[in-house]
Design a protein around this motif. Sequence first.
Motif, PDB file in Angstrom:
ATOM      1  N   LEU A 234       5.778   0.206  -4.271  1.00 22.20           N
ATOM      2  CA  LEU A 234       5.254  -0.124  -4.829  1.00 22.20           C
ATOM      3  C   LEU A 234       5.956   0.287  -5.869  1.00 22.20           C
ATOM      4  O   LEU A 234       6.270  -1.056  -7.420  1.00 22.20           O
ATOM      5  N   ARG A 235       6.412   1.787  -6.050  1.00 22.72           N
ATOM      6  CA  ARG A 235       6.909   2.016  -7.204  1.00 22.72           C
ATOM      7  C   ARG A 235       8.677   0.952  -7.894  1.00 22.72           C
ATOM      8  O   ARG A 235       8.882   0.688  -9.050  1.00 22.72           O
ATOM      9  N   ILE A 236       9.299   0.638  -5.881  1.00 23.35           N
ATOM     10  CA  ILE A 236      10.377  -0.051  -5.916  1.00 23.35           C
ATOM     11  C   ILE A 236       9.527  -2.381  -6.663  1.00 23.35           C
ATOM     12  O   ILE A 236      10.767  -2.321  -7.564  1.00 23.35           O
ATOM     13  N   LEU A 237       9.052  -2.123  -6.233  1.00 24.72           N
ATOM     14  CA  LEU A 237       8.641  -3.531  -6.782  1.00 24.72           C
ATOM     15  C   LEU A 237       8.474  -3.541  -8.385  1.00 24.72           C
ATOM     16  O   LEU A 237       9.054  -4.337  -8.650  1.00 24.72           O
ATOM     17  N   TRP A 238       8.003  -2.397  -8.980  1.00 21.27           N
ATOM     18  CA  TRP A 238       7.683  -2.717 -10.604  1.00 21.27           C
ATOM     19  C   TRP A 238       8.668  -2.277 -11.033  1.00 21.27           C
ATOM     20  O   TRP A 238       9.044  -2.701 -12.175  1.00 21.27           O
ATOM     21  N   LEU A 239       9.880  -2.001 -10.887  1.00 19.88           N
ATOM     22  CA  LEU A 239      11.288  -0.928 -11.258  1.00 19.88           C
ATOM     23  C   LEU A 239      11.784  -2.370 -11.009  1.00 19.88           C
ATOM     24  O   LEU A 239      12.869  -3.098 -11.956  1.00 19.88           O
ATOM     25  N   LEU A 240      11.817  -3.333  -9.879  1.00 26.55           N
ATOM     26  CA  LEU A 240      12.840  -4.510 -10.235  1.00 26.55           C
ATOM     27  C   LEU A 240      11.825  -6.183 -10.764  1.00 26.55           C
ATOM     28  O   LEU A 240      12.680  -6.652 -11.471  1.00 26.55           O
ATOM     29  N   ARG A 241      10.176  -5.989 -11.044  1.00 32.39           N
ATOM     30  CA  ARG A 241       9.747  -5.745 -12.169  1.00 32.39           C
ATOM     31  C   ARG A 241      10.429  -6.060 -13.449  1.00 32.39           C
ATOM     32  O   ARG A 241      10.974  -7.256 -14.534  1.00 32.39           O
ATOM     33  N   GLU A 242      10.823  -4.606 -14.027  1.00 33.86           N
ATOM     34  CA  GLU A 242      10.567  -4.928 -14.829  1.00 33.86           C
ATOM     35  C   GLU A 242      12.418  -5.062 -15.195  1.00 33.86           C
ATOM     36  O   GLU A 242      12.962  -5.033 -16.554  1.00 33.86           O
TER      37      GLU A 242
ATOM     38  N   ALA B  86       0.727  -0.747  -0.270  1.00 34.96           N
ATOM     39  CA  ALA B  86       0.220  -0.248   0.318  1.00 34.96           C
ATOM     40  C   ALA B  86       0.659   1.541   0.479  1.00 34.96           C
ATOM     41  O   ALA B  86       0.025   2.283  -0.245  1.00 34.96           O
ATOM     42  N   ASP B  87       2.189   1.730   0.023  1.00 38.06           N
ATOM     43  CA  ASP B  87       2.561   2.734   0.326  1.00 38.06           C
ATOM     44  C   ASP B  87       3.372   2.724  -1.219  1.00 38.06           C
ATOM     45  O   ASP B  87       3.938   1.900  -1.973  1.00 38.06           O
TER      46      ASP B  87
ATOM     47  N   TYR C 127       7.928 -10.141  -0.042  1.00 39.30           N
ATOM     48  CA  TYR C 127       8.330  -9.538  -1.427  1.00 39.30           C
ATOM     49  C   TYR C 127       9.922  -9.760  -2.721  1.00 39.30           C
ATOM     50  O   TYR C 127      10.126  -9.898  -3.063  1.00 39.30           O
ATOM     51  N   THR C 128      10.453  -9.118  -1.621  1.00 40.36           N
ATOM     52  CA  THR C 128      11.498  -9.517  -2.665  1.00 40.36           C
ATOM     53  C   THR C 128      13.418 -10.018  -1.638  1.00 40.36           C
ATOM     54  O   THR C 128      12.849 -10.529  -0.204  1.00 40.36           O
ATOM     55  N   GLU C 129      14.234 -10.255  -2.497  1.00 41.32           N
ATOM     56  CA  GLU C 129      15.853 -10.996  -1.684  1.00 41.32           C
ATOM     57  C   GLU C 129      16.644 -10.093  -2.108  1.00 41.32           C
ATOM     58  O   GLU C 129      16.723  -8.876  -3.013  1.00 41.32           O
ATOM     59  N   VAL C 130      17.843 -10.131  -1.400  1.00 41.47           N
ATOM     60  CA  VAL C 130      19.034  -9.591  -1.421  1.00 41.47           C
ATOM     61  C   VAL C 130      19.913 -10.572  -1.986  1.00 41.47           C
ATOM     62  O   VAL C 130      19.982 -11.896  -0.881  1.00 41.47           O
TER      63      VAL C 130
ATOM     64  N   HIS D 229      12.199   1.036   3.278  1.00 41.04           N
ATOM     65  CA  HIS D 229      11.125   0.042   2.185  1.00 41.04           C
ATOM     66  C   HIS D 229      11.894  -1.628   1.893  1.00 41.04           C
ATOM     67  O   HIS D 229      11.441  -2.351   2.250  1.00 41.04           O
ATOM     68  N   LEU D 230      13.212  -1.273   1.782  1.00 44.71           N
ATOM     69  CA  LEU D 230      13.631  -2.455   1.293  1.00 44.71           C
ATOM     70  C   LEU D 230      13.502  -3.332   2.021  1.00 44.71           C
ATOM     71  O   LEU D 230      13.129  -4.783   2.068  1.00 44.71           O
ATOM     72  N   ARG D 231      13.975  -3.682   3.106  1.00 49.30           N
ATOM     73  CA  ARG D 231      13.898  -4.269   4.849  1.00 49.30           C
ATOM     74  C   ARG D 231      12.298  -4.814   5.034  1.00 49.30           C
ATOM     75  O   ARG D 231      12.100  -5.796   4.759  1.00 49.30           O
TER      76      ARG D 231
END
Length: 138
Positions: free
Chosen positions: A41-49, A36-37, A81-84, A72-74
């Motif tokens: 959401l922009r970070i997820l879209w960027l990572l998807r792209e 919801a943030d 949702y993400t991995e590092v 936000h990444l944490r």
Amino acid sequence: MSVDTVGEAGDSATQLDDLDEDLRVQVVTKAAAALADPVRLRILWLLREKGELTVGSLTEAVPVSQPRVSVHLRCLTDCGYTEVRREGRRSFYRLATPEIGGLLDRLTAHAAGSVDGLLACLACTPDGEPTTDGAGCC
């Protein structure tokens, strides 16, 4: 199972079905809140792209400071949702699973089919009063 006992050291992985109904609702609400943030959401879209990006690359692409991007990444990593991947001193982030991309597609499709209602939600407070801050009824 209470919040206090979830994820304690030595526990096997907790499954959603193992939780009582109230805690299950809290966990799913947390998963939704992470999306919801606008920055997350922009970070997820960027990572998807892009597939995989460093904190520095993400900081250049979103309108917040590097420490805020890291926070936000944490959150996104803790919520699954993400991995590092670490390479020397650099950290590379990517979507945790391909299903996250599908989730973003479904969320976007839902928004596309509900634009009028979502715009109306943006224009009112939880009490139904007009708002000018964009907070919305939710």
